[in-house]
Every structure is written in C-alpha cells, then in structure tokens.
Design a protein around this motif. Structure first.
Motif, PDB file in Angstrom:
ATOM      1  N   ALA A 119       0.826  -1.205   0.000  1.00 32.68           N
ATOM      2  CA  ALA A 119       0.000   0.000   0.000  1.00 32.68           C
ATOM      3  C   ALA A 119       0.861   1.255   0.000  1.00 32.68           C
ATOM      4  O   ALA A 119       0.581   2.224  -0.712  1.00 32.68           O
ATOM      5  CB  ALA A 119      -0.935  -0.005   1.207  1.00 32.68           C
ATOM      6  N   LEU A 120       1.924   1.241   0.805  1.00 31.30           N
ATOM      7  CA  LEU A 120       2.842   2.382   0.846  1.00 31.30           C
ATOM      8  C   LEU A 120       3.493   2.590  -0.511  1.00 31.30           C
ATOM      9  O   LEU A 120       3.586   3.717  -1.006  1.00 31.30           O
ATOM     10  CB  LEU A 120       3.900   2.148   1.920  1.00 31.30           C
ATOM     11  CG  LEU A 120       4.877   3.300   2.188  1.00 31.30           C
ATOM     12  CD1 LEU A 120       4.151   4.498   2.776  1.00 31.30           C
ATOM     13  CD2 LEU A 120       5.979   2.839   3.139  1.00 31.30           C
ATOM     14  N   ASP A 121       3.928   1.507  -1.136  1.00 31.89           N
ATOM     15  CA  ASP A 121       4.568   1.594  -2.444  1.00 31.89           C
ATOM     16  C   ASP A 121       3.600   2.103  -3.510  1.00 31.89           C
ATOM     17  O   ASP A 121       4.007   2.787  -4.454  1.00 31.89           O
ATOM     18  CB  ASP A 121       5.111   0.221  -2.845  1.00 31.89           C
ATOM     19  CG  ASP A 121       5.873   0.254  -4.149  1.00 31.89           C
ATOM     20  OD1 ASP A 121       6.929   0.921  -4.197  1.00 31.89           O
ATOM     21  OD2 ASP A 121       5.428  -0.369  -5.136  1.00 31.89           O
TER      22      ASP A 121
ATOM     23  N   THR B 247      -2.005   0.316 -14.399  1.00 34.41           N
ATOM     24  CA  THR B 247      -1.609  -1.089 -14.508  1.00 34.41           C
ATOM     25  C   THR B 247      -0.119  -1.210 -14.784  1.00 34.41           C
ATOM     26  O   THR B 247       0.476  -0.383 -15.469  1.00 34.41           O
ATOM     27  CB  THR B 247      -2.391  -1.795 -15.630  1.00 34.41           C
ATOM     28  OG1 THR B 247      -2.187  -1.096 -16.869  1.00 34.41           O
ATOM     29  CG2 THR B 247      -3.878  -1.813 -15.314  1.00 34.41           C
ATOM     30  N   ARG B 248       0.462  -2.261 -14.251  1.00 36.87           N
ATOM     31  CA  ARG B 248       1.894  -2.519 -14.444  1.00 36.87           C
ATOM     32  C   ARG B 248       2.192  -2.787 -15.925  1.00 36.87           C
ATOM     33  O   ARG B 248       1.335  -3.295 -16.656  1.00 36.87           O
ATOM     34  CB  ARG B 248       2.313  -3.739 -13.639  1.00 36.87           C
ATOM     35  CG  ARG B 248       2.150  -3.617 -12.144  1.00 36.87           C
ATOM     36  CD  ARG B 248       3.289  -2.903 -11.489  1.00 36.87           C
ATOM     37  NE  ARG B 248       3.348  -3.215 -10.062  1.00 36.87           N
ATOM     38  CZ  ARG B 248       4.241  -2.709  -9.229  1.00 36.87           C
ATOM     39  NH1 ARG B 248       5.150  -1.867  -9.676  1.00 36.87           N
ATOM     40  NH2 ARG B 248       4.234  -3.044  -7.950  1.00 36.87           N
ATOM     41  N   PRO B 249       3.416  -2.485 -16.370  1.00 38.41           N
ATOM     42  CA  PRO B 249       3.755  -2.767 -17.769  1.00 38.41           C
ATOM     43  C   PRO B 249       3.803  -4.266 -18.048  1.00 38.41           C
ATOM     44  O   PRO B 249       4.197  -5.064 -17.181  1.00 38.41           O
ATOM     45  CB  PRO B 249       5.132  -2.117 -17.944  1.00 38.41           C
ATOM     46  CG  PRO B 249       5.678  -1.992 -16.563  1.00 38.41           C
ATOM     47  CD  PRO B 249       4.509  -1.816 -15.657  1.00 38.41           C
ATOM     48  N   VAL B 250       3.372  -4.632 -19.242  1.00 36.23           N
ATOM     49  CA  VAL B 250       3.398  -6.024 -19.683  1.00 36.23           C
ATOM     50  C   VAL B 250       4.338  -6.120 -20.881  1.00 36.23           C
ATOM     51  O   VAL B 250       4.309  -5.272 -21.776  1.00 36.23           O
ATOM     52  CB  VAL B 250       1.988  -6.498 -20.080  1.00 36.23           C
ATOM     53  CG1 VAL B 250       2.029  -7.927 -20.628  1.00 36.23           C
ATOM     54  CG2 VAL B 250       1.039  -6.425 -18.882  1.00 36.23           C
ATOM     55  N   GLN B 251       5.188  -7.141 -20.884  1.00 36.69           N
ATOM     56  CA  GLN B 251       6.071  -7.354 -22.020  1.00 36.69           C
ATOM     57  C   GLN B 251       6.111  -8.836 -22.357  1.00 36.69           C
ATOM     58  O   GLN B 251       5.641  -9.674 -21.585  1.00 36.69           O
ATOM     59  CB  GLN B 251       7.482  -6.820 -21.744  1.00 36.69           C
ATOM     60  CG  GLN B 251       8.236  -7.554 -20.684  1.00 36.69           C
ATOM     61  CD  GLN B 251       9.601  -6.943 -20.398  1.00 36.69           C
ATOM     62  OE1 GLN B 251      10.173  -7.207 -19.375  1.00 36.69           O
ATOM     63  NE2 GLN B 251      10.137  -6.138 -21.293  1.00 36.69           N
TER      64      GLN B 251
ATOM     65  N   MET C 246       7.858 -14.912  -3.962  1.00 37.82           N
ATOM     66  CA  MET C 246       7.405 -13.557  -4.292  1.00 37.82           C
ATOM     67  C   MET C 246       8.538 -12.545  -4.132  1.00 37.82           C
ATOM     68  O   MET C 246       8.665 -11.607  -4.915  1.00 37.82           O
ATOM     69  CB  MET C 246       6.217 -13.173  -3.418  1.00 37.82           C
ATOM     70  CG  MET C 246       4.949 -13.914  -3.784  1.00 37.82           C
ATOM     71  SD  MET C 246       3.527 -13.372  -2.808  1.00 37.82           S
ATOM     72  CE  MET C 246       3.920 -14.074  -1.220  1.00 37.82           C
ATOM     73  N   GLN C 247       9.340 -12.723  -3.104  1.00 41.38           N
ATOM     74  CA  GLN C 247      10.466 -11.829  -2.876  1.00 41.38           C
ATOM     75  C   GLN C 247      11.423 -11.862  -4.055  1.00 41.38           C
ATOM     76  O   GLN C 247      11.946 -10.829  -4.488  1.00 41.38           O
ATOM     77  CB  GLN C 247      11.188 -12.226  -1.587  1.00 41.38           C
ATOM     78  CG  GLN C 247      12.596 -11.671  -1.417  1.00 41.38           C
ATOM     79  CD  GLN C 247      12.644 -10.165  -1.304  1.00 41.38           C
ATOM     80  OE1 GLN C 247      11.665  -9.522  -0.940  1.00 41.38           O
ATOM     81  NE2 GLN C 247      13.788  -9.584  -1.630  1.00 41.38           N
ATOM     82  N   ARG C 248      11.672 -13.048  -4.603  1.00 44.46           N
ATOM     83  CA  ARG C 248      12.666 -13.192  -5.664  1.00 44.46           C
ATOM     84  C   ARG C 248      12.093 -13.005  -7.065  1.00 44.46           C
ATOM     85  O   ARG C 248      12.838 -12.865  -8.031  1.00 44.46           O
ATOM     86  CB  ARG C 248      13.339 -14.557  -5.542  1.00 44.46           C
ATOM     87  CG  ARG C 248      14.272 -14.651  -4.322  1.00 44.46           C
ATOM     88  CD  ARG C 248      14.964 -15.978  -4.240  1.00 44.46           C
ATOM     89  NE  ARG C 248      14.067 -17.040  -3.767  1.00 44.46           N
ATOM     90  CZ  ARG C 248      13.866 -17.307  -2.485  1.00 44.46           C
ATOM     91  NH1 ARG C 248      14.467 -16.580  -1.545  1.00 44.46           N
ATOM     92  NH2 ARG C 248      13.058 -18.285  -2.122  1.00 44.46           N
ATOM     93  N   ALA C 249      10.779 -13.008  -7.207  1.00 45.49           N
ATOM     94  CA  ALA C 249      10.165 -12.833  -8.523  1.00 45.49           C
ATOM     95  C   ALA C 249      10.199 -11.359  -8.931  1.00 45.49           C
ATOM     96  O   ALA C 249      10.078 -10.468  -8.091  1.00 45.49           O
ATOM     97  CB  ALA C 249       8.722 -13.318  -8.499  1.00 45.49           C
ATOM     98  N   ASN C 250      10.381 -11.106 -10.225  1.00 46.58           N
ATOM     99  CA  ASN C 250      10.259  -9.735 -10.716  1.00 46.58           C
ATOM    100  C   ASN C 250       9.106  -9.588 -11.695  1.00 46.58           C
ATOM    101  O   ASN C 250       8.900  -8.521 -12.281  1.00 46.58           O
ATOM    102  CB  ASN C 250      11.565  -9.246 -11.359  1.00 46.58           C
ATOM    103  CG  ASN C 250      11.966 -10.045 -12.592  1.00 46.58           C
ATOM    104  OD1 ASN C 250      11.235 -10.917 -13.049  1.00 46.58           O
ATOM    105  ND2 ASN C 250      13.140  -9.741 -13.135  1.00 46.58           N
TER     106      ASN C 250
ATOM    107  N   VAL D 182       6.100  -6.648 -12.225  1.00 50.54           N
ATOM    108  CA  VAL D 182       5.754  -6.088 -10.921  1.00 50.54           C
ATOM    109  C   VAL D 182       6.909  -5.324 -10.288  1.00 50.54           C
ATOM    110  O   VAL D 182       6.742  -4.702  -9.229  1.00 50.54           O
ATOM    111  CB  VAL D 182       5.264  -7.188  -9.960  1.00 50.54           C
ATOM    112  CG1 VAL D 182       3.955  -7.787 -10.450  1.00 50.54           C
ATOM    113  CG2 VAL D 182       6.321  -8.270  -9.787  1.00 50.54           C
ATOM    114  N   ASP D 183       8.072  -5.366 -10.928  1.00 53.06           N
ATOM    115  CA  ASP D 183       9.224  -4.626 -10.409  1.00 53.06           C
ATOM    116  C   ASP D 183       9.358  -3.248 -11.034  1.00 53.06           C
ATOM    117  O   ASP D 183      10.277  -2.492 -10.681  1.00 53.06           O
ATOM    118  CB  ASP D 183      10.517  -5.416 -10.649  1.00 53.06           C
ATOM    119  CG  ASP D 183      10.778  -5.669 -12.142  1.00 53.06           C
ATOM    120  OD1 ASP D 183       9.794  -5.770 -12.912  1.00 53.06           O
ATOM    121  OD2 ASP D 183      11.948  -5.756 -12.526  1.00 53.06           O
ATOM    122  N   LEU D 184       8.451  -2.882 -11.944  1.00 50.07           N
ATOM    123  CA  LEU D 184       8.564  -1.610 -12.659  1.00 50.07           C
ATOM    124  C   LEU D 184       7.326  -0.740 -12.423  1.00 50.07           C
ATOM    125  O   LEU D 184       6.210  -1.251 -12.317  1.00 50.07           O
ATOM    126  CB  LEU D 184       8.723  -1.856 -14.161  1.00 50.07           C
ATOM    127  CG  LEU D 184       9.961  -2.643 -14.604  1.00 50.07           C
ATOM    128  CD1 LEU D 184       9.921  -2.870 -16.107  1.00 50.07           C
ATOM    129  CD2 LEU D 184      11.233  -1.913 -14.204  1.00 50.07           C
TER     130      LEU D 184
END
Length: 420
Positions: free
Chosen positions: A221-223, A334-338, A385-389, A412-414
């Motif tokens: 939520a903070l992010d 929405t997060r970018p999709v590639q 989840m921690q290691r996934a980008n 989800v990292d961008l």
C-alpha cells in the motif's frame, strides 16, 4: 451449482468505478517528486526572464569579430565585468566587450558569448580595463540562452496529472511554485483475520502462524502511494471482526482485509458487508486469488483478500494497487506487460487465468528476454514472491506451453508508466 467467477477485467472495472480521487492538499514542491499534480502549473514570469550566458567568457558584438582569424585577430577593450546576480548597466559599443560569467544577463548590444578558454588576454587581468584578442568569428546567438527559452509567462509548464520528476520540482520552482497541489495519500486500513495468527514479534505455538500478510500489504500500500494504517489481528469472532472493520471504514478511504475470504465456516466479514453494505463480487476467474470479495461498507470501498500470501499479493496487485493510484490522481494504473521467451514447459488444465510467480532476465548472448517460473507456485511461500520480478500471465482456458513459446509477463518490479 457452479461457482460464478467474473473475469479479472470486469472486477477491475467495478473496483475503479467505486473509488474516487482523494481531496487536494498542498505540499512543498520538493516533496511532490513522484506524484501527479492536481492542477495545472502556470509560469508567473518568463523562464529565463532574460537572455543569459551559457558559459564563462566574453560578451561581444558578432559583427566586430566577423573578419577575425589567427592571421588577423581582433582586439577589444574590456569595459565591464558581469557575474551571475550582478548586472552590467551599460551597453557594448563597437570595439568593446564585457567579461561575463555563466548565467549572467547578456549586456545590451551584445549578441554572442565567446568562451574564456579561446580568448587571449593582452594586458590586465582580463576584467574591466583589460584588452583581449579574438582569433575567430562568433555566430549570432553563440553560447547565449534566449529569454523565455523554457516558457513564457502564462504558459502551462506542467499539466494536471503529470508526474513530477526531481528535475520537474526545479521547473516548478522556476515558475514561482514553492508548493503545489496534489491528491492526498488515501488512508488504507489493513486488517488480518484469523484466530491462528500472532504478531511477528511473538513465537507461535503449535497451530499458530505469524501474521505476514499485514506487513506485506502495508508495504504494498505504501509503495502504491497510500498511507496504510494497521488495525490489528481479528480472531474468528464475528463481533471482533465487525468492530475492527467498522472502525477502519469510519477512519479510512479504503479497507482491506486478508483471510476469511473463502466459503469457510468463519467468513464473517463478507457476511457483514452483505448485511450492512453491498457486495459487488466475491469470486474472480484467476489463480491465485479466486476468492476475493469487493463491496461497499458505509460508502467506503472494501476489499477482502485471501489469507494465502501469494493470493493476497496478486489480488492487491490486480485490484488494490490500480485503485490506490487512481485515488492519488495517477493516469496509468496497470503494471507494464512485455513478452518473453519461456525457458520450460508449462501445463495448465484449469480455465481460470493464471498469474505465476516468475523471473525474467535478458540472455547476454542473444539479448532476448527469458522467463522462468518459480520452482513451486505454493501460495503459502513468501520467498518466491520476494525473488520474482514478474508474473507469468497465462490467459483463460487449458493449454500446454512449450520451452521457446513467447508469453506475456507482468513486470511487478517496474512502475506503471515505464515504457518498455
């Protein structure tokens, strides 16, 4: 009777249609970096308000140096010295020049600046009273920044909805803004549900587990741009749950719970929303995160996420994050999709859309993007989840993907406005 699962896009549309932008607040301009403006920013003066020097050197009339060369240099008299913040009040005439510093106003009569390093000082210290020699012509406008090159008075320098970059904070300051208006961070109340949960600081007894979801959801939520508020852990007790949920709904702009979102014996919170508000959906055609409740309680949006960490994470990403960004005034939710190349085979027998935790990397030899799923998609594991980008998105319907297939990944990292 078959479950009524709605498509993710329909769920997202329902959530977004029931959240509004938060109230407008005024904050120091330097604190606005990373946030969208709530209203247009208009320059109160020309930026820059005067033509100024782009470097240290000598302000000249280009016509005086038109015939200068190494064989036939031109000598000029230095009649003044001008630094940034100090204005030379006179005008430059034929055969004259002014020593000038970067950012200082170009004197009247001058139309070019010759950089200091290529000018020879014949006598004196190069300042007023000296004589200097030029061995090449100067073009009109050379090393001169024009007045109003950035903006004219009355120009919109930044539009409402535009996200302020750190450099943009400087631009706003140049336009006369010590503070700007933005949408306030929405208060998001977060509650963990489950008698088996204990605080992270406690050592769990047999049958208990530490509450990890609240920390993850608070961080998410903070992010996303919210002001998260943790209301604690509610046991599987209807009265205790109602008390926390009511308080959060009264004090916050959005309420999120995790746990108790299935059709189990202790799904008290969905029953509460049905009884006192409105449930708009409670099943989504995706995995993980099928059992998600969204509704209104006391006019406030409420999102009930699964207690499984992976399901809570995906549910937040797909529904809560876009909502929070809309509330803060962001245009892109929405997060970018590639696309990436799958490094292994994947079988999918269920109809629901899958979001599998994965990692995308660039092959140093081929420069292609390669995506690899986490070895396990166990929804209780946090390390994956921690290691996934990214999340490997596999659309509805059974399928069998092979190594080498091109697939879609949600990064989800961008940030949402990243151009890939």
């Amino acid at each position: 009777m078959a479950e009524k699962l709605i498509p993710l896009e329909d769920a997202q549309a329902i959530v977004l249609s029931h959240v509004n932008r938060t109230e407008v607040v005024e904050i120091p301009v330097w604190q606005a970096a990373g946030l969208p403006l709530a209203e247009d920013a208009v320059a109160d003066i020309d930026i820059s308000p005067f033509a100024n020097s782009a470097m240290d050197g000598y302000a000249v009339r280009s016509s005086d140096l038109a015939q200068s060369s190494g064989e036939a240099p031109v000598t000029l008299d230095v009649i003044g010295h001008e630094a940034a913040g100090h204005v030379f009040e006179g005008a430059i005439g034929a055969g004259e020049t002014v020593r000038i510093m970067t950012g200082a106003p170009v004197p009247e009569g001058a139309d070019a600046v010759v950089k200091y390093e290529i000018v020879d000082v014949l006598d004196g210290d190069g300042k007023e009273g000296s004589r200097v020699r030029f061995s090449a012509p100067a073009k009109v406008g050379e090393n001169v920044r024009s007045a109003a090159e950035e903006a004219h008075a009355g120009d919109v320098v930044m539009h409402a909805g535009e996200v302020v970059a750190p450099a943009g904070a400087g631009l706003l300051a140049s336009a006369g803004y010590a503070s700007v208006k933005v949408h306030a961070a929405p208060r998001v109340g977060i509650i963990s549900l489950g008698t088996e949960l204990v605080a992270p600081s406690e050592l769990p007894a047999r049958g208990q587990i530490r509450d990890s979801n609240s920390s993850a959801l608070m961080a998410e939520a903070l992010d996303a741009g919210a002001d998260p508020v943790f209301y604690g852990i509610a046991p599987d007790d209807e009265r205790a749950i109602a008390e926390l949920v009511h308080r959060a709904a009264q004090e916050c702009d959005f309420v999120i719970t995790s746990g108790g979102a299935s059709a189990g014996d202790y799904d008290y919170v969905t029953a509460l929303v049905k009884r006192e508000g409105e449930v708009l959906f409670d099943r989504i055609s995706m995995r993980p995160g099928k059992a998600i409740t969204f509704g209104l309680l006391g006019g406030k949006p409420y999102l009930g996420l699964s207690g499984n960490p992976a399901a809570a994470y995906v549910g937040f990403e797909m529904l809560a994050r876009p909502a929070i960004r809309k509330m803060r005034g962001f245009a892109e939710g929405t997060r970018p999709v590639q696309q990436a190349i799958l490094t292994h085979g994947v079988k999918k027998r269920q109809y629901r859309r899958f979001f599998d935790r994965a990692t995308v990397l660039r092959d140093p030899e081929t420069d292609e993007l390669l995506v690899t799923e986490a070895k396990t998609q166990n929804s209780a594991l946090l390390g994956t989840m921690q290691r996934a980008n990214c999340l490997l998105r596999i659309d509805e319907g059974p399928c069998e993907l092979k190594a080498g297939d091109v697939v879609d990944v949600v990064r989800v990292d961008l940030p949402e406005d990243t151009v890939l």
